[in-house]
Scaffold this active site. Structure first.
Site, short mmCIF file in Angstrom:
data_model
loop_
_atom_site.label_atom_id
_atom_site.label_comp_id
_atom_site.label_asym_id
_atom_site.label_seq_id
_atom_site.Cartn_x
_atom_site.Cartn_y
_atom_site.Cartn_z
N GLY A 152 3.13 1.72 10.76
CA GLY A 152 3.92 3.62 10.68
C GLY A 152 4.94 4.03 11.49
O GLY A 152 5.17 4.71 11.60
N ASN A 155 0.73 -0.95 0.28
CA ASN A 155 0.09 -0.28 -0.10
C ASN A 155 1.30 1.16 -0.37
O ASN A 155 1.82 1.60 0.62
CB ASN A 155 -1.00 -0.20 0.87
CG ASN A 155 -1.20 1.03 1.38
OD1 ASN A 155 -1.76 2.20 0.19
ND2 ASN A 155 -2.66 1.40 2.49
N GLU A 192 -4.96 -4.88 10.47
CA GLU A 192 -3.95 -4.04 10.68
C GLU A 192 -4.13 -3.35 12.04
O GLU A 192 -4.83 -2.55 12.20
CB GLU A 192 -3.50 -2.99 9.74
CG GLU A 192 -3.63 -3.88 8.03
CD GLU A 192 -3.03 -2.57 7.17
OE1 GLU A 192 -2.45 -2.27 6.53
OE2 GLU A 192 -3.82 -1.53 7.24
N GLY A 208 3.02 -1.27 4.18
CA GLY A 208 2.95 0.13 3.95
C GLY A 208 4.52 0.72 3.15
O GLY A 208 5.24 0.52 2.11
N HIS A 227 -9.20 0.98 4.59
CA HIS A 227 -7.79 1.23 6.03
C HIS A 227 -8.25 2.15 6.89
O HIS A 227 -9.15 3.81 6.76
CB HIS A 227 -7.34 1.81 4.79
CG HIS A 227 -5.78 1.80 5.36
ND1 HIS A 227 -5.25 3.04 6.30
CD2 HIS A 227 -4.30 0.95 5.38
CE1 HIS A 227 -3.76 2.69 7.11
NE2 HIS A 227 -3.51 1.17 6.11
N GLU A 283 -6.81 4.51 7.89
CA GLU A 283 -6.43 5.83 7.97
C GLU A 283 -7.35 6.97 7.38
O GLU A 283 -7.84 8.18 8.07
CB GLU A 283 -5.69 5.78 7.01
CG GLU A 283 -4.32 6.04 7.68
CD GLU A 283 -2.60 5.23 6.85
OE1 GLU A 283 -2.60 5.41 5.79
OE2 GLU A 283 -1.84 5.01 7.63
N LYS A 341 0.10 4.25 -0.26
CA LYS A 341 -0.36 5.34 0.42
C LYS A 341 -0.20 6.30 -0.65
O LYS A 341 -0.11 6.46 -1.70
CB LYS A 341 0.21 5.61 2.35
CG LYS A 341 -0.17 4.45 2.61
CD LYS A 341 0.28 4.07 3.51
CE LYS A 341 0.35 3.08 4.76
NZ LYS A 341 0.31 3.20 6.29
N SER A 385 3.63 -1.93 10.52
CA SER A 385 5.09 -2.18 10.48
C SER A 385 6.43 -3.22 10.20
O SER A 385 7.15 -3.81 10.23
CB SER A 385 6.24 -1.62 11.71
OG SER A 385 5.66 -0.15 12.20
P1 13P Z 1 3.72 0.38 7.38
O1 13P Z 1 4.38 -0.80 7.23
O2 13P Z 1 4.15 1.57 6.70
O3 13P Z 1 3.68 0.48 9.13
O4 13P Z 1 2.21 0.14 6.71
C1 13P Z 1 1.29 -0.06 7.26
C2 13P Z 1 0.12 -0.04 6.63
O5 13P Z 1 -0.84 0.26 6.91
C3 13P Z 1 -0.78 -0.69 4.92
O6 13P Z 1 -1.52 -0.27 3.94
#
Ligand code: 13P
Length: 270
Positions: free
Chosen positions: A192, A29, A186, A253, A114, A116, A31, A232
């Site tokens: 992140g 992803n 997640e 991510g 997601h 976010e 983003k 992560s």
């Molecule tokens: P990270 O791998 O950067 O922690 O992000 C995870 C994520 O939100 C994937 O959708």
């Protein structure tokens, strides 16, 4: 040969057989990241790379770059999708993307709900369930994201929260349609932040989710729905996480932005 060497050899053999026996989904992803130039450089590195034929590689770039994916990944093993979709065919929905537009550019997957989007754009289960529905009806595989925040984890109500997100997110689909759904767990506190859930935490939560899916949708479908872990994930922890039971793959991510890191993650899981 001393006992320690023997233990190491046995451990390596066990790890190899677990990894060999499973096909993993490795989904990236991106983003809101990358420039056009960076996307082209990434695609040039992965387009002709041999990822083997065990794992499935999926990337969800920002929408403006979909045309590059269509162009450069035509003969590649790498699949791709979108990070969101609006649950209508077309119309007066400023700034939104339809399933038809996504499909026009060859997108086969959509990340939905997601955390976010839930947090920043107030997306609720009801809205997400409409997106899941329109995807399943139109040949786009939904990757339904679920996850608890730190308070819910510490307070112990995370299981109720997760099963509720699944139940309400999938409320508009039934029976055989469920076979096209992918679920990504997640934990918000691990996204992140560099703070990964431990393999034990992932295993415990995934086993709970697997049981929930079987109880709710029956053994045959419940056992098949892929359960990805995200938060992560990187080259240094992906093997330990992959050994946790009921982990069908990863939604990644930060570590998916670098072609070599994606290739390395696939190598580890191959
Ligand atoms: P990270 O791998 O950067 O922690 O992000 C995870 C994520 O939100 C994937 O959708």
């Amino acid at each position: 040969m001393n006992k320690k060497n023997i233990e190491d050899i046995v451990r390596k053999e066990i790890i190899k057989s677990v990894i060999d026996s499973q096909e993993f989904i490795i989904a990236g992803n991106w983003k809101m990241n990358k420039t056009k130039h960076e996307v082209i450089s990434f695609l040039d590195q992965v387009a002709n790379h041999n990822f083997g034929n065990k794992n499935k590689i999926i990337i969800a770039p920002p929408n403006p770059y979909l045309y590059l994916f269509e162009d450069k990944l035509r003969y590649s093993q790498v699949l791709y999708g979108v990070q969101n979709l609006f649950p209508k065919e077309s119309g007066a929905f400023t700034g939104e993307l339809s399933y038809e537009m996504a499909r026009d550019f060859g997108a086969k997957y959509a990340i939905l709900g997601h955390s976010e989007r839930r947090m920043l754009f107030n997306e609720c289960n009801e809205f997400v369930s409409k997106k899941v529905r329109i995807c399943v009806q139109n040949n786009i595989q939904p990757i339904l994201c679920i996850g608890e925040n730190l308070d819910q984890r510490i307070g112990g109500e995370y299981k109720q929260h997760l099963s509720n997100q699944i139940k309400e997110g999938l409320v508009r689909i039934s029976g055989d349609e469920l076979k096209d759904v992918i679920i990504a767990y997640e934990p918000i506190w691990a996204i992140g932040t560099g703070e990964t859930a431990t393999p034990d935490q992932v295993e415990e939560t995934h086993m709970f989710l697997r049981k929930y899916l079987i109880d709710e949708y029956g053994k045959e479908l419940g056992e098949k729905i892929p359960l990805l872990y995200g938060g992560s994930v990187k080259t240094s922890n992906v093997l330990d996480l992959a050994l946790a039971q009921s982990v069908s793959g990863f939604l990644i991510g930060g570590a998916s932005l670098d072609a070599q890191s994606l290739i390395e993650i696939n190598n580890i899981l191959n």
